[in-house]
Design an enzyme around this catalytic site. Sequence first.
Site, short mmCIF file in Angstrom:
data_model
loop_
_atom_site.label_atom_id
_atom_site.label_comp_id
_atom_site.label_asym_id
_atom_site.label_seq_id
_atom_site.Cartn_x
_atom_site.Cartn_y
_atom_site.Cartn_z
N CYS A 191 0.84 -1.20 0.00
CA CYS A 191 0.00 0.00 0.00
C CYS A 191 0.88 1.26 0.00
O CYS A 191 1.52 1.55 -1.01
CB CYS A 191 -0.97 -0.06 1.16
SG CYS A 191 -2.41 0.94 0.88
N HIS B 277 -3.08 -5.42 1.34
CA HIS B 277 -2.42 -5.81 2.59
C HIS B 277 -2.55 -7.31 2.83
O HIS B 277 -3.45 -7.74 3.55
CB HIS B 277 -3.10 -5.09 3.76
CG HIS B 277 -2.89 -3.62 3.78
ND1 HIS B 277 -1.83 -3.04 4.43
CD2 HIS B 277 -3.60 -2.61 3.24
CE1 HIS B 277 -1.89 -1.73 4.29
NE2 HIS B 277 -2.97 -1.44 3.57
N GLU C 96 -0.83 -9.07 4.72
CA GLU C 96 -0.52 -9.37 6.13
C GLU C 96 -1.76 -9.36 7.00
O GLU C 96 -1.76 -9.91 8.09
CB GLU C 96 0.54 -8.41 6.67
CG GLU C 96 0.08 -6.98 6.98
CD GLU C 96 -0.08 -6.10 5.74
OE1 GLU C 96 0.06 -6.60 4.60
OE2 GLU C 96 -0.36 -4.90 5.92
N1 GLN Z 1 -3.63 6.29 0.97
C1 GLN Z 1 -2.36 6.04 1.59
C2 GLN Z 1 -1.25 6.86 0.92
O1 GLN Z 1 -1.47 7.50 -0.05
C3 GLN Z 1 -2.00 4.56 1.59
C4 GLN Z 1 -3.00 3.79 2.42
C5 GLN Z 1 -2.45 2.54 3.06
O2 GLN Z 1 -1.23 2.34 3.17
N2 GLN Z 1 -3.33 1.72 3.58
O3 GLN Z 1 -0.16 6.86 1.38
#
Ligand code: GLN
Length: 190
Positions: free
Chosen positions: A67, A162, A164
């Site tokens: 992410c 994610h 995990e």
């Molecule tokens: N929206 C977040 C970003 O731009 C990422 C979200 C996440 O890591 N769950 O950094």
Amino acid sequence: MREHLAVLRALGADAHPVRRLEELSAVEGLVLPGGESSVIDKLARAFGLFDPIRAAIADGMPMYGTCAGLILLADRIDGAITGQRTFGGIDARVARNAFGSQTASFETDLDVPALGEPPVHAAFIRAPAVVEWGPDAVPLASLSDGRVVAIEQGALLGTAFHPESTGETRFHDRFLSRVHSRRGISAPAL
Ligand code: GLN
């Protein structure tokens, strides 16, 4: 971060949190967790880790970003805040918050041919998506609309979701196998 440590330890790795330079120097691979990529960027600079992490990437250290971590490994980002930088390393353009505020979170089953069966049950949380990538970056999974949500380049792996948090361990296992194969060709950091 706690969930990543738990998955890595369950897979037999000697995993530790990395917040300081000495801790970075002591590891052979790095997982970049979710969170807010602009905040992680600022903290990395404040703690003197930004350039050392870039240097580690250039040196071939295996890394896995989930992410926000995927955003940090991308060479280019859409939707960055002013001054936001990435470590880079994956020749790709990643759009932050690609699914909009209406669809902040969702879960889906993803086919990931590189991991085989069964499909990956993936949790997306304010997730990014890879919207463009260069010839050295290899997409591993995409949504039905064609947007790529898992990608790797050399020793770098990134997923928009994610694993995990859904009990999926195959991406962490893939990351650890990069760490193990690199150990054979360079001096261990520990
Ligand atoms: N929206 C977040 C970003 O731009 C990422 C979200 C996440 O890591 N769950 O950094």
